[in-house]
Design an enzyme around this catalytic site. Structure first.
Site, PDB file in Angstrom:
ATOM      1  N   LYS A 186       0.824  -1.213   0.000  1.00 46.93           N
ATOM      2  CA  LYS A 186       0.000   0.000   0.000  1.00 46.93           C
ATOM      3  C   LYS A 186       0.865   1.273   0.000  1.00 46.93           C
ATOM      4  O   LYS A 186       2.070   1.217   0.280  1.00 46.93           O
ATOM      5  CB  LYS A 186      -0.935  -0.034   1.217  1.00 46.93           C
ATOM      6  CG  LYS A 186      -1.979  -1.155   1.146  1.00 46.93           C
ATOM      7  CD  LYS A 186      -2.949  -1.078   2.328  1.00 46.93           C
ATOM      8  CE  LYS A 186      -4.006  -2.155   2.253  1.00 46.93           C
ATOM      9  NZ  LYS A 186      -4.998  -2.035   3.369  1.00 46.93           N
ATOM     10  N   ASN A 204      -1.984   0.276   6.678  1.00 47.02           N
ATOM     11  CA  ASN A 204      -1.470  -0.973   7.241  1.00 47.02           C
ATOM     12  C   ASN A 204      -0.610  -1.784   6.268  1.00 47.02           C
ATOM     13  O   ASN A 204      -0.587  -3.010   6.318  1.00 47.02           O
ATOM     14  CB  ASN A 204      -2.620  -1.792   7.846  1.00 47.02           C
ATOM     15  CG  ASN A 204      -3.665  -2.180   6.826  1.00 47.02           C
ATOM     16  OD1 ASN A 204      -3.553  -1.817   5.662  1.00 47.02           O
ATOM     17  ND2 ASN A 204      -4.662  -2.921   7.261  1.00 47.02           N
ATOM     18  N   HIS A 212      -2.191  -5.336   1.539  1.00 44.59           N
ATOM     19  CA  HIS A 212      -3.498  -5.992   1.363  1.00 44.59           C
ATOM     20  C   HIS A 212      -3.261  -7.454   1.040  1.00 44.59           C
ATOM     21  O   HIS A 212      -2.301  -7.789   0.356  1.00 44.59           O
ATOM     22  CB  HIS A 212      -4.259  -5.341   0.194  1.00 44.59           C
ATOM     23  CG  HIS A 212      -5.464  -6.136  -0.237  1.00 44.59           C
ATOM     24  ND1 HIS A 212      -6.671  -6.036   0.407  1.00 44.59           N
ATOM     25  CD2 HIS A 212      -5.625  -7.076  -1.213  1.00 44.59           C
ATOM     26  CE1 HIS A 212      -7.545  -6.869  -0.161  1.00 44.59           C
ATOM     27  NE2 HIS A 212      -6.932  -7.508  -1.147  1.00 44.59           N
ATOM     28  N   TYR A 226     -12.492  -1.387  -3.320  1.00 41.15           N
ATOM     29  CA  TYR A 226     -13.023  -1.461  -1.952  1.00 41.15           C
ATOM     30  C   TYR A 226     -14.545  -1.267  -1.917  1.00 41.15           C
ATOM     31  O   TYR A 226     -15.087  -0.880  -0.873  1.00 41.15           O
ATOM     32  CB  TYR A 226     -12.318  -0.438  -1.065  1.00 41.15           C
ATOM     33  CG  TYR A 226     -10.956  -0.896  -0.590  1.00 41.15           C
ATOM     34  CD1 TYR A 226     -10.823  -2.059   0.187  1.00 41.15           C
ATOM     35  CD2 TYR A 226      -9.795  -0.189  -0.899  1.00 41.15           C
ATOM     36  CE1 TYR A 226      -9.582  -2.486   0.626  1.00 41.15           C
ATOM     37  CE2 TYR A 226      -8.541  -0.620  -0.450  1.00 41.15           C
ATOM     38  CZ  TYR A 226      -8.454  -1.772   0.309  1.00 41.15           C
ATOM     39  OH  TYR A 226      -7.220  -2.201   0.752  1.00 41.15           O
ATOM     40  N   GLU A 250      -9.826 -10.230  -7.646  1.00 44.67           N
ATOM     41  CA  GLU A 250      -8.892  -9.127  -7.401  1.00 44.67           C
ATOM     42  C   GLU A 250      -7.682  -9.201  -8.331  1.00 44.67           C
ATOM     43  O   GLU A 250      -7.182  -8.167  -8.791  1.00 44.67           O
ATOM     44  CB  GLU A 250      -8.451  -9.143  -5.940  1.00 44.67           C
ATOM     45  CG  GLU A 250      -9.588  -8.745  -4.990  1.00 44.67           C
ATOM     46  CD  GLU A 250      -9.213  -8.835  -3.519  1.00 44.67           C
ATOM     47  OE1 GLU A 250     -10.075  -8.528  -2.680  1.00 44.67           O
ATOM     48  OE2 GLU A 250      -8.065  -9.221  -3.201  1.00 44.67           O
TER      49      GLU A 250
HETATM   50  P1  GDP Z   1      -8.139  -6.545   5.759  1.00 45.39           P
HETATM   51  O1  GDP Z   1      -8.824  -7.704   5.076  1.00 45.39           O
HETATM   52  O2  GDP Z   1      -7.263  -6.971   6.915  1.00 45.39           O
HETATM   53  O3  GDP Z   1      -7.397  -5.650   4.797  1.00 45.39           O
HETATM   54  O4  GDP Z   1      -9.268  -5.643   6.449  1.00 45.39           O
HETATM   55  P2  GDP Z   1     -10.718  -5.155   5.953  1.00 45.39           P
HETATM   56  O5  GDP Z   1     -11.155  -5.874   4.709  1.00 45.39           O
HETATM   57  O6  GDP Z   1     -11.617  -5.212   7.154  1.00 45.39           O
HETATM   58  O7  GDP Z   1     -10.518  -3.613   5.628  1.00 45.39           O
HETATM   59  C1  GDP Z   1      -9.939  -3.189   4.412  1.00 45.39           C
HETATM   60  C2  GDP Z   1      -8.972  -2.076   4.699  1.00 45.39           C
HETATM   61  O8  GDP Z   1      -9.693  -0.958   5.219  1.00 45.39           O
HETATM   62  C3  GDP Z   1      -7.931  -2.380   5.781  1.00 45.39           C
HETATM   63  O9  GDP Z   1      -6.834  -3.121   5.312  1.00 45.39           O
HETATM   64  C4  GDP Z   1      -7.539  -0.973   6.216  1.00 45.39           C
HETATM   65  O10 GDP Z   1      -6.654  -0.345   5.282  1.00 45.39           O
HETATM   66  C5  GDP Z   1      -8.888  -0.263   6.160  1.00 45.39           C
HETATM   67  N1  GDP Z   1      -9.594  -0.296   7.465  1.00 45.39           N
HETATM   68  C6  GDP Z   1     -10.130  -1.389   8.087  1.00 45.39           C
HETATM   69  N2  GDP Z   1     -10.706  -1.050   9.251  1.00 45.39           N
HETATM   70  C7  GDP Z   1     -10.546   0.308   9.375  1.00 45.39           C
HETATM   71  C8  GDP Z   1     -10.947   1.272  10.353  1.00 45.39           C
HETATM   72  O11 GDP Z   1     -11.578   0.941  11.371  1.00 45.39           O
HETATM   73  N3  GDP Z   1     -10.599   2.577  10.104  1.00 45.39           N
HETATM   74  C9  GDP Z   1      -9.920   2.954   8.996  1.00 45.39           C
HETATM   75  N4  GDP Z   1      -9.621   4.262   8.820  1.00 45.39           N
HETATM   76  N5  GDP Z   1      -9.533   2.077   8.047  1.00 45.39           N
HETATM   77  C10 GDP Z   1      -9.832   0.764   8.225  1.00 45.39           C
END
Ligand code: GDP
Length: 140
Positions: free
Chosen positions: A10, A113, A116, A50, A127
């Site tokens: 990222k 973070n 992905h 997303y 994807e």
């Molecule tokens: P992943 O599968 O671990 O990537 O997590 P998710 O699919 O739940 O979320 C997608 C992405 O959204 C994450 O990798 C983070 O970059 C972002 N994200 C997830 N939860 C949060 C949150 O609570 N706040 C913010 N600002 N970003 C989030």
């Protein structure tokens, strides 16, 4: 059991100079790199990627972040690629990620973070096709 996953280094990690270090971790963990391209996502491309999170309160911030600088999507191959890669990167929130995981070592925050990883075989297929044509996936 599928053998491919879509990873993205990222914009935070690319901007912080961690691209090579993260790629080393991935290769050392036994993943074969089948495609990779440094790219600047358009807003439309990031929104589409997303789309499943469209109703979440952080969606706009997430799209802002993913378009804030270059990122590097990669198609990776390994047995049980989706699960193995998610173990390698650790929990979404780096504060909760296990020691030695990529997010623990390189992520800035729950949003920024570092990486992905696809969360299912079905999504991995979709994807990978979202970023690469079949001609760009090198089987070797
Ligand atoms: P992943 O599968 O671990 O990537 O997590 P998710 O699919 O739940 O979320 C997608 C992405 O959204 C994450 O990798 C983070 O970059 C972002 N994200 C997830 N939860 C949060 C949150 O609570 N706040 C913010 N600002 N970003 C989030």
């Amino acid at each position: 059991m599928s053998n491919k996953t879509l990873a993205i280094i990222k914009p935070d990690a690319v901007g912080n100079g961690f691209t090579g270090k993260i790629m080393d971790r991935i290769i050392e963990a036994g993943f074969k790199l089948q495609a990779a391209q440094l790219m600047q996502l358009s807003r439309e491309k990031a929104e589409g990627f997303y789309a499943v999170h469209k109703e979440r309160p952080f969606y706009n911030d997430l799209v802002d972040f993913m378009t804030s600088g270059p990122c590097m999507p990669m198609a990776l191959e390994k047995d049980d690629a989706v699960n193995t890669f998610r173990s390698l990167i650790g929990a979404t929130n780096p504060e909760e990620a296990a020691d030695g995981t990529i997010r623990k070592d390189f992520a800035e925050s729950i949003q920024n973070n570092a990486v992905h990883g696809s969360d299912s075989n079905e999504n991995a297929q979709k994807e990978i096709a979202y970023f690469f044509t079949s001609n760009e996936i090198l089987d070797y």
